[in-house]
Design an enzyme around this catalytic site. Structure first.
Site, PDB file in Angstrom:
ATOM      1  N   ASN A   7       0.908  -1.076  -0.065  1.00 19.34           N
ATOM      2  CA  ASN A   7       0.010  -0.027   0.123  1.00 19.34           C
ATOM      3  C   ASN A   7       0.974   1.310   0.077  1.00 19.34           C
ATOM      4  OD1 ASN A   7      -1.410   2.367   1.227  1.00 19.34           O
ATOM      5  ND2 ASN A   7      -3.176   0.733   1.534  1.00 19.34           N
ATOM      6  N   ASP A   9      -0.046   4.515   0.184  1.00 17.51           N
ATOM      7  CA  ASP A   9      -0.916   5.652   0.425  1.00 17.51           C
ATOM      8  C   ASP A   9       0.034   6.754   0.885  1.00 17.51           C
ATOM      9  OD1 ASP A   9      -3.159   4.492  -0.641  1.00 17.51           O
ATOM     10  OD2 ASP A   9      -4.034   4.195   1.519  1.00 17.51           O
ATOM     11  N   HIS A  10       0.887   6.126   2.207  1.00 15.68           N
ATOM     12  CA  HIS A  10       1.439   7.279   2.834  1.00 15.68           C
ATOM     13  C   HIS A  10       2.705   8.016   2.099  1.00 15.68           C
ATOM     14  CE1 HIS A  10      -1.054   6.547   6.060  1.00 15.68           C
ATOM     15  NE2 HIS A  10      -0.690   5.341   6.160  1.00 15.68           N
ATOM     16  N   ARG A  18       3.449  18.507   2.138  1.00 13.68           N
ATOM     17  CA  ARG A  18       3.905  19.897   1.856  1.00 13.68           C
ATOM     18  C   ARG A  18       3.589  20.445   0.653  1.00 13.68           C
ATOM     19  NH1 ARG A  18       9.293  21.124   3.940  1.00 13.68           N
ATOM     20  NH2 ARG A  18       9.655  22.385   2.266  1.00 13.68           N
ATOM     21  N   HIS A  43      -5.819   3.662  -1.482  1.00 11.28           N
ATOM     22  CA  HIS A  43      -7.145   4.087  -1.072  1.00 11.28           C
ATOM     23  C   HIS A  43      -7.593   5.453  -1.694  1.00 11.28           C
ATOM     24  CE1 HIS A  43      -9.821   4.236   2.737  1.00 11.28           C
ATOM     25  NE2 HIS A  43     -10.554   4.636   1.633  1.00 11.28           N
ATOM     26  N   ARG A  45      -9.593   8.101  -0.970  1.00  8.88           N
ATOM     27  CA  ARG A  45     -10.335   8.550   0.034  1.00  8.88           C
ATOM     28  C   ARG A  45     -11.223   9.819  -0.331  1.00  8.88           C
ATOM     29  NH1 ARG A  45      -8.770   6.343   5.600  1.00  8.88           N
ATOM     30  NH2 ARG A  45     -10.357   7.584   6.344  1.00  8.88           N
ATOM     31  N   ARG A  49      -6.940  12.767   0.960  1.00  4.06           N
ATOM     32  CA  ARG A  49      -5.940  13.327   1.928  1.00  4.06           C
ATOM     33  C   ARG A  49      -4.553  12.404   1.335  1.00  4.06           C
ATOM     34  NH1 ARG A  49      -7.085  10.087   7.435  1.00  4.06           N
ATOM     35  NH2 ARG A  49      -9.068  10.651   7.433  1.00  4.06           N
ATOM     36  N   HIS A  50      -4.587  11.364   0.700  1.00  2.14           N
ATOM     37  CA  HIS A  50      -3.388  11.164   0.361  1.00  2.14           C
ATOM     38  C   HIS A  50      -3.322  10.684  -1.310  1.00  2.14           C
ATOM     39  CE1 HIS A  50      -5.293   7.291   1.433  1.00  2.14           C
ATOM     40  NE2 HIS A  50      -4.860   7.572   2.780  1.00  2.14           N
ATOM     41  N   GLU A  70      -8.860   0.393  -2.988  1.00  2.00           N
ATOM     42  CA  GLU A  70      -9.739   0.423  -1.825  1.00  2.00           C
ATOM     43  C   GLU A  70     -10.546   1.618  -1.702  1.00  2.00           C
ATOM     44  OE1 GLU A  70      -7.519   0.655   1.904  1.00  2.00           O
ATOM     45  OE2 GLU A  70      -6.477  -1.096   1.647  1.00  2.00           O
ATOM     46  N   THR A 100      -6.699   6.382  10.155  1.00  5.90           N
ATOM     47  CA  THR A 100      -6.735   5.311   9.424  1.00  5.90           C
ATOM     48  C   THR A 100      -7.958   4.307   9.257  1.00  5.90           C
ATOM     49  OG1 THR A 100      -5.333   3.470   8.670  1.00  5.90           O
ATOM     50  CG2 THR A 100      -5.476   3.717  10.952  1.00  5.90           C
ATOM     51  N   THR A 101      -8.243   3.381   8.569  1.00  4.43           N
ATOM     52  CA  THR A 101      -9.269   2.697   8.518  1.00  4.43           C
ATOM     53  C   THR A 101      -9.558   1.951   9.885  1.00  4.43           C
ATOM     54  OG1 THR A 101      -8.915   2.198   6.264  1.00  4.43           O
ATOM     55  CG2 THR A 101     -10.570   1.017   7.162  1.00  4.43           C
ATOM     56  N   GLU A 152     -11.268  -9.243   2.939  1.00  3.02           N
ATOM     57  CA  GLU A 152      -9.921  -9.002   3.592  1.00  3.02           C
ATOM     58  C   GLU A 152     -10.144  -8.901   5.048  1.00  3.02           C
ATOM     59  OE1 GLU A 152      -7.756  -5.402   1.938  1.00  3.02           O
ATOM     60  OE2 GLU A 152      -6.586  -5.382   3.887  1.00  3.02           O
ATOM     61  N   HIS A 192      -3.533  -4.861   7.683  1.00  2.00           N
ATOM     62  CA  HIS A 192      -3.891  -3.967   8.669  1.00  2.00           C
ATOM     63  C   HIS A 192      -2.850  -3.981   9.693  1.00  2.00           C
ATOM     64  CE1 HIS A 192      -5.669   0.169   9.493  1.00  2.00           C
ATOM     65  NE2 HIS A 192      -5.421  -0.211  10.448  1.00  2.00           N
ATOM     66  N   GLY A 215       1.477  -1.699   4.350  1.00  3.09           N
ATOM     67  CA  GLY A 215       1.650  -0.241   3.910  1.00  3.09           C
ATOM     68  C   GLY A 215       2.551   0.253   4.945  1.00  3.09           C
ATOM     69  N   PHE A 216       2.125   0.862   5.958  1.00  2.36           N
ATOM     70  CA  PHE A 216       2.694   1.622   7.098  1.00  2.36           C
ATOM     71  C   PHE A 216       3.909   0.936   7.503  1.00  2.36           C
ATOM     72  CE2 PHE A 216       3.496   3.408  11.267  1.00  2.36           C
ATOM     73  CZ  PHE A 216       3.221   4.826  10.971  1.00  2.36           C
TER      74      PHE A 216
HETATM   75  N1  PXP Z   1      -6.172  -3.212   4.458  1.00  2.00           N
HETATM   76  C1  PXP Z   1      -6.760  -2.126   4.465  1.00  2.00           C
HETATM   77  C2  PXP Z   1      -8.318  -2.425   4.142  1.00  2.00           C
HETATM   78  C3  PXP Z   1      -6.485  -0.855   4.937  1.00  2.00           C
HETATM   79  O1  PXP Z   1      -7.303   0.252   5.185  1.00  2.00           O
HETATM   80  C4  PXP Z   1      -4.927  -0.659   5.410  1.00  2.00           C
HETATM   81  C5  PXP Z   1      -4.630   0.710   5.835  1.00  2.00           C
HETATM   82  O2  PXP Z   1      -4.645   1.568   4.567  1.00  2.00           O
HETATM   83  C6  PXP Z   1      -4.228  -1.635   5.022  1.00  2.00           C
HETATM   84  C7  PXP Z   1      -4.669  -3.172   4.528  1.00  2.00           C
HETATM   85  C8  PXP Z   1      -2.637  -1.488   5.165  1.00  2.00           C
HETATM   86  O3  PXP Z   1      -2.714  -1.379   6.761  1.00  2.00           O
HETATM   87  P1  PXP Z   1      -1.031  -0.934   7.203  1.00  2.00           P
HETATM   88  O4  PXP Z   1      -0.756   0.471   6.328  1.00  2.00           O
HETATM   89  O5  PXP Z   1      -1.290  -0.627   8.696  1.00  2.00           O
HETATM   90  O6  PXP Z   1      -0.060  -2.012   6.773  1.00  2.00           O
END
Ligand code: PXP
Length: 243
Positions: A7, A9-10, A18, A43, A45, A49-50, A70, A100-101, A152, A192, A215-216
């Site tokens: 993922n 997104d970040h 910025r 995702h 949103r 936001r990202h 997503e 976050t979700t 999921e 997640h 992702g994170f």
């Molecule tokens: N799956 C879903 C549905 C999510 O919303 C997220 C977070 O955006 C993730 C997986 C990934 O989670 P993480 O960023 O904590 O790895």
């Protein structure tokens, strides 16, 4: 062995903080694929936001592996997803004020709305439509009932468990959820809070998982892992290469 989807997104979170054009999530997606990711998750949103619509279209054009879009059940975002027709669409709950979700969809409470969105996503030619759910048998059965062909499983409670015993109990709940989904004929994804430390317990406990979305943890490691080189490069820029 499950496939790894990353993922990105970040990367967008950092860029947007910025109001810049970099770092670019599209560039990040290419690097993730070059490094062996099976696919890319983003995702879109409602508050953008990202990930932005510009990113969505470029990702759809450039990602070579599996693309997981997503989305919430919001009309506008569903229409964009149908237009892009990714390999996989994952419906998730979304609240503007959340960081976050937070948790899975309440499928049993919103069956009609979800059935409509699942139908529309399949109607757009998307082959896999997944619902993000907690590992609760009634929610998983409801996901099958509204016509999704994947779930999921939300691994957040497992990731946040603060004792070894609680973590093992959450892993068992996920295992039961995965069995329920498999028996209902659903493909099983999970994500997640999965990270470099908790993954081995997840993997040895939870069966039938075809795909994980992370992702994170990857982005956090990329920042700290790349920081030394970034400082060396800046030092070379400021002071010239070390002789
Ligand atoms: N799956 C879903 C549905 C999510 O919303 C997220 C977070 O955006 C993730 C997986 C990934 O989670 P993480 O960023 O904590 O790895």
């Amino acid at each position: 062995m499950p496939n790894l989807l990353v993922n990105i997104d970040h990367v967008g979170t950092l860029r947007n903080a910025r109001q810049e054009t970099f770092p670019d999530p599209v560039h990040a997606a290419a690097l993730c694929e070059q490094a062996g990711a099976h696919g890319i998750v983003f995702h879109l949103r409602e508050d953008r936001r990202h990930i932005t619509e510009r990113d969505v279209h470029l990702l759809a054009d450039t990602v070579k592996g599996k693309l997981d879009f997503e989305l919430s059940t919001d009309e506008e975002v569903v229409a964009i997803c149908c237009d892009v027709a990714p390999d996989l669409a994952t419906l998730v709950p979304e609240r503007r004020e959340e960081v976050t979700t937070e948790g899975g969809l309440d499928v049993t409470a919103h069956q009609q709305r979800l059935e409509d969105r699942v139908d529309r996503l399949f109607g757009a030619g998307i082959e896999q439509v997944s619902l993000f759910v907690d590992p609760i048998p009634a929610q998983i059965d409801a996901a099958a009932a509204v016509g999704a062909n994947c779930v999921e499983l939300h691994t957040g409670d497992f990731a946040e468990a603060d004792t070894e015993r609680a973590r093992r109990e959450e892993a068992e709940r996920l295992a039961q959820g995965a069995r329920t989904a498999h028996e209902a004929g659903l493909r099983v994804h999970a994500g997640h809070g999965l990270n470099y430390r908790n993954f081995s317990l997840f993997q040895e406990t939870v069966p039938h998982v075809a795909e994980v979305s992370v992702g994170f943890a990857v982005m956090a490691r990329a920042i700290l892992g790349g920081l030394g080189q970034a400082v060396r490069d800046m030092n070379a820029t400021v002071n010239g290469p070390l002789s």
